[in-house]
Scaffold this motif. Structure first.
Motif, PDB file in Angstrom:
ATOM      1  N   TRP A 125      22.693  33.739  36.004  1.00 34.71           N
ATOM      2  CA  TRP A 125      23.802  34.224  36.832  1.00 34.71           C
ATOM      3  C   TRP A 125      24.399  33.011  37.536  1.00 34.71           C
ATOM      4  N   MET A 126      25.595  33.146  38.056  1.00 36.74           N
ATOM      5  CA  MET A 126      26.210  31.994  38.744  1.00 36.74           C
ATOM      6  C   MET A 126      27.161  32.450  39.843  1.00 36.74           C
ATOM      7  N   ARG A 127      27.436  31.562  40.782  1.00 35.43           N
ATOM      8  CA  ARG A 127      28.464  31.804  41.786  1.00 35.43           C
ATOM      9  C   ARG A 127      29.788  31.293  41.200  1.00 35.43           C
ATOM     10  N   LEU A 128      30.850  32.032  41.411  1.00 36.03           N
ATOM     11  CA  LEU A 128      32.140  31.528  40.902  1.00 36.03           C
ATOM     12  C   LEU A 128      33.285  32.136  41.709  1.00 36.03           C
ATOM     13  N   PRO A 129      34.437  31.415  41.748  1.00 33.52           N
ATOM     14  CA  PRO A 129      35.623  31.955  42.431  1.00 33.52           C
ATOM     15  C   PRO A 129      36.322  32.965  41.524  1.00 33.52           C
ATOM     16  N   SER A 130      37.117  33.856  42.124  1.00 33.54           N
ATOM     17  CA  SER A 130      37.864  34.815  41.308  1.00 33.54           C
ATOM     18  C   SER A 130      39.325  34.370  41.194  1.00 33.54           C
ATOM     19  N   GLY A 131      39.779  34.156  39.954  1.00 32.84           N
ATOM     20  CA  GLY A 131      41.194  33.800  39.701  1.00 32.84           C
ATOM     21  C   GLY A 131      42.076  35.039  39.734  1.00 32.84           C
ATOM     22  N   ALA A 132      41.442  36.213  39.661  1.00 33.92           N
ATOM     23  CA  ALA A 132      42.205  37.465  39.797  1.00 33.92           C
ATOM     24  C   ALA A 132      42.125  37.892  41.261  1.00 33.92           C
ATOM     25  N   PHE A 133      43.153  38.622  41.715  1.00 32.46           N
ATOM     26  CA  PHE A 133      42.975  39.174  43.075  1.00 32.46           C
ATOM     27  C   PHE A 133      42.349  40.561  42.938  1.00 32.46           C
ATOM     28  N   HIS A 134      41.751  41.024  44.010  1.00 32.19           N
ATOM     29  CA  HIS A 134      41.056  42.321  43.975  1.00 32.19           C
ATOM     30  C   HIS A 134      41.183  43.031  45.322  1.00 32.19           C
ATOM     31  N   ASP A 135      40.926  44.333  45.301  1.00 32.05           N
ATOM     32  CA  ASP A 135      40.961  45.089  46.556  1.00 32.05           C
ATOM     33  C   ASP A 135      39.995  44.504  47.584  1.00 32.05           C
ATOM     34  N   ALA A 136      38.895  43.907  47.097  1.00 27.72           N
ATOM     35  CA  ALA A 136      37.926  43.308  48.047  1.00 27.72           C
ATOM     36  C   ALA A 136      38.619  42.250  48.910  1.00 27.72           C
ATOM     37  N   GLY A 137      39.679  41.626  48.352  1.00 30.03           N
ATOM     38  CA  GLY A 137      40.421  40.617  49.123  1.00 30.03           C
ATOM     39  C   GLY A 137      41.167  41.235  50.287  1.00 30.03           C
ATOM     40  N   ILE A 138      41.548  42.495  50.146  1.00 30.96           N
ATOM     41  CA  ILE A 138      42.248  43.199  51.237  1.00 30.96           C
ATOM     42  C   ILE A 138      41.219  43.838  52.183  1.00 30.96           C
ATOM     43  N   ILE A 139      40.201  44.476  51.599  1.00 32.47           N
ATOM     44  CA  ILE A 139      39.188  45.161  52.436  1.00 32.47           C
ATOM     45  C   ILE A 139      38.469  44.142  53.332  1.00 32.47           C
ATOM     46  N   SER A 140      38.368  42.885  52.847  1.00 32.46           N
ATOM     47  CA  SER A 140      37.602  41.870  53.616  1.00 32.46           C
ATOM     48  C   SER A 140      38.259  41.573  54.965  1.00 32.46           C
ATOM     49  N   SER A 141      39.513  42.040  55.158  1.00 29.99           N
ATOM     50  CA  SER A 141      40.119  41.841  56.491  1.00 29.99           C
ATOM     51  C   SER A 141      39.499  42.822  57.502  1.00 29.99           C
ATOM     52  N   THR A 142      38.855  43.867  56.976  1.00 36.10           N
ATOM     53  CA  THR A 142      38.298  44.899  57.875  1.00 36.10           C
ATOM     54  C   THR A 142      36.778  44.966  57.793  1.00 36.10           C
ATOM     55  N   LEU A 143      36.229  44.768  56.582  1.00 33.13           N
ATOM     56  CA  LEU A 143      34.763  44.889  56.399  1.00 33.13           C
ATOM     57  C   LEU A 143      34.234  43.641  55.690  1.00 33.13           C
ATOM     58  N   PRO A 144      32.996  43.221  56.002  1.00 36.63           N
ATOM     59  CA  PRO A 144      32.376  42.156  55.199  1.00 36.63           C
ATOM     60  C   PRO A 144      32.372  42.627  53.740  1.00 36.63           C
ATOM     61  N   SER A 145      32.832  41.764  52.815  1.00 33.78           N
ATOM     62  CA  SER A 145      32.988  42.222  51.424  1.00 33.78           C
ATOM     63  C   SER A 145      32.349  41.243  50.462  1.00 33.78           C
ATOM     64  N   ALA A 146      31.926  41.774  49.301  1.00 32.67           N
ATOM     65  CA  ALA A 146      31.329  40.924  48.252  1.00 32.67           C
ATOM     66  C   ALA A 146      31.675  41.516  46.887  1.00 32.67           C
ATOM     67  N   MET A 147      31.633  40.652  45.861  1.00 36.71           N
ATOM     68  CA  MET A 147      31.994  41.088  44.514  1.00 36.71           C
ATOM     69  C   MET A 147      30.991  40.587  43.483  1.00 36.71           C
ATOM     70  N   LEU A 148      30.812  41.412  42.455  1.00 34.17           N
ATOM     71  CA  LEU A 148      29.935  41.078  41.331  1.00 34.17           C
ATOM     72  C   LEU A 148      30.773  41.141  40.057  1.00 34.17           C
ATOM     73  N   PHE A 149      30.611  40.167  39.159  1.00 35.00           N
ATOM     74  CA  PHE A 149      31.348  40.148  37.894  1.00 35.00           C
ATOM     75  C   PHE A 149      30.388  40.334  36.727  1.00 35.00           C
ATOM     76  N   ILE A 150      30.897  40.977  35.659  1.00 39.73           N
ATOM     77  CA  ILE A 150      30.201  40.914  34.359  1.00 39.73           C
ATOM     78  C   ILE A 150      31.132  40.168  33.402  1.00 39.73           C
ATOM     79  N   PRO A 151      30.591  39.597  32.325  1.00 38.76           N
ATOM     80  CA  PRO A 151      31.420  38.773  31.421  1.00 38.76           C
ATOM     81  C   PRO A 151      32.486  39.580  30.690  1.00 38.76           C
ATOM     82  N   SER A 152      33.643  38.950  30.434  1.00 40.31           N
ATOM     83  CA  SER A 152      34.698  39.535  29.595  1.00 40.31           C
ATOM     84  C   SER A 152      34.639  38.834  28.242  1.00 40.31           C
TER      85      SER A 152
END
Ligand code: HGY
Ligand code: MN
Ligand code: MN
Length: 376
Positions: free
Chosen positions: A311-338
Motif C-alpha cells: 500500500w502507499m500514501r499518494l496525493p489525489s489528482g482528482a477532486f472529491h467530496d472529501a475535499g469539501i467535507i474536510s472543511s467541516t469534518l476531519p476527512s480521509a480517503m482510500l483508493f483502489i487501483p484503476s
C-alpha cells in the motif's frame, strides 16, 4: 432517483434512519450512541463515465454498515452512510457535499444550468424533491468522514500497490472565455478584415499551452475539453465561440500563477482589437485540502494488516467530496487501483480482488477508528 430510492431502502434494511434531502443526497443515520463516522461517496457520473467512479464508495459504505451491524463485536458502532448528489458538476461541482456543509451559496445556485440548458431548480422539481428539506451535517455528531474511491490514475498499478491512502486532494479552478467577432462569408471576407471568433479561440488555447508550463509545478494540470464555435459551419466565419479552461494543483501558488498568465493573454489579445474576449470564473473553485492524519492512521494500519507493504500514501489528482467535507469534518480517503489508470470513460475498471480488498480495509479502518478513537 429510482436508484436513490433503492439505496434509501437498502439503508433502512441495515437499520439506519434513511432520507433523501432537498438536492438528492441519500443519507443513512445510525441509531447507535456516540460520535459517528460518516462513510460514503457520490452516485452521479460524468457523461460517458465509468461504473466505479463514486458508486464504488457508495456501495462500500452500505456494505461496511451492513458488515459491522452483523458482527456483535461492532454492531454498536455508530456508522452513518451517504451518497452525495452531483459531485461531477452537472450544476455545481460537489453540489451535494457543499449543501451538507453549508458551502452551497445562493449565487452558486442561481442560474446553475446543465449543458442542455436545464436549470438546477427545474431538475430538483422534476426529481420530485422541491419540497424535501435541505440537510446540514452537525459537526458535533461526527468523529470524521471517510471516502473510498478508485484512484482514476496509474500510480497504484504502476507501483504494484493494491491500496492507496490519500495525503491530500487537489484544488481546482475554471475560467470561461467568450469570443465575440463578426459572422461572415468564408470566401468573400478578406483575411485582414475578418473578426473570426474561432481563430481567437485557437490562438488563446495555443498560448495557454505554451505559456502555462513556465509557471506549472510538477503535478499541475490544465484541460480545455469543452468548447463551442457558432454557427459551426465550414463556409461561415464564426462570429461567436466559447471555451472552458480547468486547472488543478495540490497548492494554490501555481493556480494563482496560471490565473495571472491567462488574464495577461486576454488583456494582450483584447488590446489588438478585432475579436472581443471576456473571461469569467467557469465554476465555484475547490481549494486544495490535506487529509486528517488521525483517520489516515487507521486506513494505513488496516492496509498494512491486509496487504503488508503493498500500500502507499499518494496525493489525489482528482477532486472529491472529501475535499469539501474536510472543511467541516476531519476527512480521509482510500483508493483502489484503476486498470490502466483509466477513468471518466466507459473503459474504467478495477480488478474484482482489489474491489473486495478495498472494502475489507475500509471496514477494518472504520471499526478501529470508532473503537480506539480517531486520534489513536
Ligand atoms: O474531475 C474530477 O476530479 C472528479 O472525478 N469529478
Ligand atoms: Mn469523476
Ligand atoms: Mn469521483
Amino acid at each position: 432517483m429510482e436508484a436513490r430510492r433503492w439505496l434509501k431502502s437498502q439503508y433502512e434494511g441495515v437499520g439506519l434512519e434513511a432520507s433523501i434531502d432537498g438536492v438528492g443526497n441519500v443519507l443513512g443515520r445510525s441509531k447507535n450512541p456516540g460520535k459517528a463516522l460518516l462513510v460514503g461517496s457520490h452516485s452521479d457520473t460524468q457523461p460517458t463515465g465509468g461504473w466505479l467512479d463514486g458508486a464504488l464508495g457508495v456501495i462500500y459504505a452500505l456494505e461496511v454498515a451492513r458488515a459491522l451491524a452483523s458482527d456483535k463485536a461492532t454492531a454498536g458502532l455508530p456508522v452513518d452512510v451517504v451518497s452525495f448528489q452531483d459531485e461531477e458538476s452537472r450544476f455545481v461541482g460537489c453540489l451535494g457535499s457543499r449543501s451538507l456543509t453549508g458551502a452551497l451559496t445562493p449565487d452558486m445556485e442561481e442560474g446553475a444550468m446543465d449543458k442542455d440548458g436545464i436549470s438546477m431548480a427545474d431538475a430538483i422539481k422534476q426529481a420530485g424533491l422541491a419540497g424535501a428539506a435541505r440537510v446540514k451535517l452537525s459537526r458535533d455528531r461526527y468523529a470524521g468522514f471517510v471516502e473510498a474511491h478508485i484512484e482514476q490514475g496509474p500510480t497504484l498499478e504502476d507501483t504494484g500497490n493494491r491500496i492507496g491512502v490519500v495525503t491530500g486532494i487537489v484544488g481546482l479552478r475554471g475560467i470561461r472565455f467568450v469570443f465575440k467577432g463578426q459572422q461572415n462569408h468564408a470566401g468573400t471576407t478578406m483575411m485582414k478584415t475578418r473578426r473570426d471568433a474561432s481563430t481567437a479561440l485557437y490562438e488563446l488555447a495555443h498560448r495557454i499551452n505554451t505559456e502555462f508550463p513556465t509557471a506549472a509545478a510538477e503535478r499541475t494540470v490544465w484541460t480545455m475539453g469543452r468548447l463551442k464555435v457558432e454557427p459551426n459551419a465550414t463556409s461561415i466565419v464564426p462570429g461567436y465561440a466559447d471555451l472552458d479552461l480547468q486547472f488543478r494543483d495540490a497548492s494554490d501558488a501555481p493556480l494563482d500563477a496560471l490565473e495571472k498568465i491567462a488574464g495577461r493573454i486576454v488583456t494582450e489579445m483584447n488590446a489588438r482589437g478585432g475579436v472581443k474576449i471576456e473571461a469569467t470564473p467557469a465554476r465555484a473553485p475547490i481549494p486544495p485540502t490535506l487529509m486528517d492524519e488521525g483517520l489516515r492512521k487507521h486506513l494505513e494500519a488496516a492496509a498494512e494488516k491486509h496487504v503488508p507493504g503493498k500500500w502507499m500514501r499518494l496525493p489525489s489528482g482528482a477532486f472529491h467530496d472529501a475535499g469539501i467535507i474536510s472543511s467541516t469534518l476531519p476527512s480521509a480517503m482510500l483508493f483502489i487501483p484503476s486498470i490502466g489508470g483509466i477513468s471518466h470513460d466507459f473503459a474504467e475498471n478495477s480488478r474484482d480482488d482489489d474491489i473486495v480488498l478495498g472494502c475489507q480495509v475500509l471496514a477494518d479502518a472504520v471499526a478501529s477508528a470508532l473503537t480506539e478513537g480517531v486520534r489513536a
